[in-house]
Enzyme design. Structure first.
Site, PDB file in Angstrom:
ATOM      1  N   CYS A   1       0.737  -0.890   0.011  1.00 16.26           N
ATOM      2  CA  CYS A   1       0.065  -0.029  -0.060  1.00 16.26           C
ATOM      3  C   CYS A   1       0.804   1.260  -0.162  1.00 16.26           C
ATOM      4  CB  CYS A   1      -0.727  -0.050   1.072  1.00 16.26           C
ATOM      5  SG  CYS A   1      -2.002  -1.446   1.148  1.00 16.26           S
TER       6      CYS A   1
ATOM      7  N   CYS B   1      -6.902  -1.257 -16.135  1.00 15.87           N
ATOM      8  CA  CYS B   1      -6.188  -1.086 -14.668  1.00 15.87           C
ATOM      9  C   CYS B   1      -5.157  -0.270 -14.672  1.00 15.87           C
ATOM     10  CB  CYS B   1      -5.632  -2.529 -14.379  1.00 15.87           C
ATOM     11  SG  CYS B   1      -4.563  -3.294 -15.164  1.00 15.87           S
TER      12      CYS B   1
END
Length: 453
Positions: free
Chosen positions: A81, A407
């Site tokens: 992340c 994406c």
């Protein structure tokens, strides 16, 4: 003139596509990890390239109004992340802006209002249905977790806030059993050891597929390990994947089912799908339903339409489209996915489909030569986008509508520009947050054929 070691106070004015903060010193761009727009920080220049420099943060002079405390213990180390220190609503704005800037960079003809607000999640945690962790040893201790940002060093974790709690527990159990049965982790340097990675896939019912990636088929105490793993709650199948090549790819080609069926079943909309170890299935089931429903809405199919679904995977969009269209043709390079796609069509009692295994850039021109034409084409390519042969064939087939699921905003923008030059117009863009806390953004795009005269 910038030089290494220079200490400066800077204002962060933007975030780049990798999640680094962007500052400017005398109009020269400096990227600073761990910062977000609005931060005022003291940095030290660590590297200087031709067009940009990088700096490390020494202290935060004044935090951005959008800076938050990361809920994850491992955020500073883990490469999974990039935006855990940023307000979630602000992340959604950043993702929309990123799409807009990529379209502008590619000189696509569009109005900013064409790009809708990013669709986010109500609860952006525990959403992943697949995680891949490396397995290593350090000081004779087993370590399991994601890679450190920008390296191949394993971050040893006990929990991941974006995977299920059942997956957390399975990882901990696997680590303990490796210790118990003296099963060695693979060492990239010495080329010794057995276990390289573990992959966990789960479905909406919470059932887990555990994939153990090893360097060889047989290893010490394998049967004892599998027997104990089979009693762990939620694990319904265990697969061994053999990867004996000197590669950074997490999985090899060969799979051996050690326990259970070797597959799990999941649902999207009212359809049921069989998932094998290597097949592609969207990572976030809650957002995937929104993503695919948007794609079908944009496709605007009717009972007379012929629809092509390129890069179709296990047939998720194909099956949804087939409920509305006359016929759907699905193309996918992974043979196992096509086997699953055919099984899924049968399982869901949908027969107006044909699936082809092979490269889209080879099969699409072949179907075109056979005079099989499409009214609507849906495409969901990998991050690299579409091959030029695919774009060229789409333009020559001249379908009335194209729905592009992407994406990667930069390859999306590049491909839209090519399609634009072939007579298509960008009508709608719907960004969607498939991967909260990361820089990634998914998009559904509608393009329509421009009729001259």
């Amino acid at each position: 003139m910038l030089e290494k070691g220079l200490v400066k106070v800077v204002e962060i004015i933007d975030i780049n596509h990798t999640g680094q903060g962007v500052a400017k010193i005398n109009n020269f761009v400096v990227f600073v990890s761990g910062t977000i727009s609005g931060d005022k920080v003291k940095i030290k220049i660590t590297d200087i390239k031709k067009n940009y420099a990088t700096g490390e943060i020494l202290s935060i002079i004044k935090p951005s109004e959008f800076r938050t405390a990361s809920p994850c213990t491992y955020f500073q180390q883990c490469g999974g992340c990039q935006l855990m220190h940023m307000d979630y609503k602000e992340q959604l704005k950043y993702k929309r802006n990123r799409v807009i800037s990529e379209l502008r960079r590619a000189r696509v003809n569009f109005h900013e209002e064409t790009v809708n607000k990013t669709i986010g999640m109500e609860d952006p945690y525990r959403y992943r249905n697949k995680t891949t962790f490396s397995v290593t040893e350090k000081n004779n201790e087993i370590q399991i977790g994601p890679y450190e940002q920008g390296t191949y060093n394993t971050v040893d974790i006990s929990s991941c806030l974006i995977q299920s709690k059942a997956a957390d527990e399975a990882v901990t159990s696997f680590k303990n059993l490796m210790k118990k049965y003296n099963i060695r982790a693979y060492d990239m340097k010495t080329k010794k050891g057995i276990v390289r990675n573990i992959v966990i896939r789960n479905n909406r019912k919470g059932e887990l597929m555990l994939i153990i990636v090893t360097t060889s088929e047989s290893f010490q105490n394998k049967e004892l390990l599998v027997n104990e793993l089979s009693f762990i709650p939620n694990i319904t199948t265990i697969v061994q994947n053999i990867n004996n090549k000197n590669t950074n790819l997490s999985m090899g080609i060969k799979n051996i089912t050690l326990y259970g069926e070797g597959t799990i079943t999941d649902t999207i909309d009212d359809l049921s799908f069989t998932i094998s170890p290597e097949t592609f299935f969207q990572i976030n089931p809650i957002q995937t339903e929104k993503l695919y429903q948007t794609a079908i809405e944009y496709a605007h199919l009717d009972k007379d339409d012929i629809c092509f679904d390129l890069y179709c995977g296990i047939g998720t969009i194909s099956l949804m489209a087939a409920k509305k269209a006359k016929k759907v043709f699905g193309i996918e390079i992974v043979n196992r996915s096509i086997i699953n796609a055919r099984e899924n069509a049968k399982k869901n009692n949908i027969s107006n489909l044909e699936f082809y295994a092979g490269k889209a850039e080879e099969l699409l021109p072949q179907l075109n030569k056979q005079n099989i034409k499409a009214d609507v084409i849906i495409l969901d390519p990998p991050r690299k986008g579409c091959e030029k042969e695919v774009i060229d064939t789409i333009i020559s087939m001249s379908p009335k509508r194209l729905v592009y699921v992407s994406c990667n905003p930069s390859t999306l923008a590049r491909d839209i520009k090519l399609l634009e030059s072939g007579g298509y117009m960008l009508k709608k863009v719907q960004p969607l947050d498939q991967f909260p806390w990361t820089v990634h953004v998914e998009c559904v795009v509608l393009l329509t054929k421009v009729h001259n005269g």
